[in-house]
Design a protein around this motif. Sequence first.
Motif, PDB file in Angstrom:
ATOM      1  N   ASP A   1       1.503   6.798  -0.758  1.00 22.92           N
ATOM      2  CA  ASP A   1       1.887   5.345  -1.400  1.00 22.92           C
ATOM      3  C   ASP A   1       1.826   4.254  -0.804  1.00 22.92           C
ATOM      4  O   ASP A   1       1.595   3.107  -1.235  1.00 22.92           O
TER       5      ASP A   1
ATOM      6  N   LEU B   1      -1.089   2.712  -0.494  1.00 24.41           N
ATOM      7  CA  LEU B   1      -1.647   2.002  -1.742  1.00 24.41           C
ATOM      8  C   LEU B   1      -1.452   0.332  -1.739  1.00 24.41           C
ATOM      9  O   LEU B   1      -2.033  -0.250  -2.370  1.00 24.41           O
ATOM     10  N   PHE B   2      -0.326   0.098  -1.234  1.00 18.01           N
ATOM     11  CA  PHE B   2       0.288  -1.209  -1.142  1.00 18.01           C
ATOM     12  C   PHE B   2      -0.975  -2.263  -0.448  1.00 18.01           C
ATOM     13  O   PHE B   2      -1.421  -3.370  -1.035  1.00 18.01           O
TER      14      PHE B   2
ATOM     15  N   PRO C   1      -5.551  -0.357  -2.928  1.00 12.78           N
ATOM     16  CA  PRO C   1      -5.223   0.738  -3.959  1.00 12.78           C
ATOM     17  C   PRO C   1      -6.689   1.666  -4.125  1.00 12.78           C
ATOM     18  O   PRO C   1      -7.883   1.173  -3.864  1.00 12.78           O
TER      19      PRO C   1
ATOM     20  N   LYS D   1      -2.287   6.333 -10.993  1.00 15.00           N
ATOM     21  CA  LYS D   1      -1.968   5.056 -10.897  1.00 15.00           C
ATOM     22  C   LYS D   1      -1.922   4.129 -12.096  1.00 15.00           C
ATOM     23  O   LYS D   1      -1.053   3.283 -11.885  1.00 15.00           O
TER      24      LYS D   1
ATOM     25  N   CYS E   1       1.462   2.017 -12.800  1.00 10.39           N
ATOM     26  CA  CYS E   1       1.576   0.553 -13.217  1.00 10.39           C
ATOM     27  C   CYS E   1       2.317   0.204 -14.644  1.00 10.39           C
ATOM     28  O   CYS E   1       2.943  -0.798 -14.626  1.00 10.39           O
TER      29      CYS E   1
ATOM     30  N   ILE F   1       1.922  -4.045  -6.368  1.00  2.00           N
ATOM     31  CA  ILE F   1       0.941  -3.058  -6.324  1.00  2.00           C
ATOM     32  C   ILE F   1       0.545  -2.743  -7.728  1.00  2.00           C
ATOM     33  O   ILE F   1      -0.629  -2.508  -8.126  1.00  2.00           O
TER      34      ILE F   1
ATOM     35  N   GLN G   1      -2.235  -5.149  -8.193  1.00  2.00           N
ATOM     36  CA  GLN G   1      -3.359  -4.455  -7.409  1.00  2.00           C
ATOM     37  C   GLN G   1      -4.141  -3.079  -7.871  1.00  2.00           C
ATOM     38  O   GLN G   1      -5.405  -3.191  -7.886  1.00  2.00           O
TER      39      GLN G   1
END
Length: 441
Positions: free
Chosen positions: A283, A286-287, A290, A338, A342, A409, A412
Amino acid sequence: MPLYVENLNLDRRTEFYYSRIWQVKNMTIIKDFVLQLTLIALPMFIYHTFVNDRLKNDKTQRLVLSALWGLSLIFCMSFPAIASNYRLDLRIVPLLMGTLYGGFGTGVILAVLVILYRLYIGFDTGFYTTVLALLTTMPVILYFQKPFEKAKKAKKVKIAIFLSLFYTLVGITWFCTLRNVSWESLGVQAVHLAFILLVIWFFTTLNENMKEIHQLRLEVQNAGKLQVISDLTSVFAHEIRNPMQVTRGFLQLLNEPDLTDQKKKYIRLSIEELDRANEIINDLLLFGKPSTNCTERVNVGNLLQRILNILDSYTTSQNVAVTTDINDDCWTNAVPQKLNQCLVNILKNAIESMPNGGTVWASCAPTGDGQIQISIKDQGIGMTKQEIDRLGSPFYSLKKSGTGLGMMISFQIIRSFHGKVRVTSEKNIGTEIIILLPKAG
């Protein structure tokens, strides 16, 4: 010398003198208008160069904006161009620009300033014309301020030109009503009107371009921050994974049949926790970047409804009601986990923005241009324009305990799916976040 020769020479000299006087008058008018244009451009450049980046408080920015446009307005009225015994100035430009970009309060302040300064100049027919023109046009200008603020660049230019045309025509109408006018004066007013429209078009376009440049600079700065985060997360992930893999290997070797049940339990828990730490590192990666691997065709409407069902107990505990309008034909290509992450983050922010309860509206529907639109609207505390601009920036959060990484994120993730995010908000009224994603074929 014959008499007719003397008269001919006299006529030529007279024609030369009149021509010279006409040239001097025209140069004086041009000089006065150039001076006014400079006095209009100056506050705009001062605001974008020195004020916009340094003042974060919305009220302070509006006060400074009112002061700058007010000075520009006074200078324009102090140095008018004189043509056919009429005072011609560009006061409408700072008045209109200040109202449209500064808001209702700035517009009222500038209108009052125009009336007071015109009274200071002289209590005559021009004063009555100014007051009547402002009373007639300011309600219309203030009515169009909100649509102007939300419009795109091309539409903003059209609104500004329309309002300047409306103000000038109303002013000419009152001018003709209160004075005896001639065709010459009407011609001067017509030229003045055309020049004002050209100036309004130029300065509105210039201001929008400067705002775009400022926004691009902020995006470049955020991109630099994101690159730093990406580099840091890559380094930390690499350095942490190595000892974790070694530790996991040794724990597996220790898991022999002759060990007691208690030790086996501790080893099993240790392996589970190491696996959990590995997921956290994923995770964290992912910052920085992505992942768009393993995308599949996802029904966003079903996904949104499923999330709302999961959050049902949470919304009830927060005294929040949820109203939905979800279309079945909302397919896009995305990574479900993902996209789920979000939407959960955005919905939780909407719920938490209403400490005293309220309503959240969630909708999903296809648009006519090959996209699907997800809308999440709340009745929360809202945000100022400056707060909206910083939303999604690294480490920026409006919550006391927030890290600012959640919205970053989320933005993103949407961009990684080739989507767009639009945020509109008003303080103490609420916020609406609109997500646009490409519709799957």
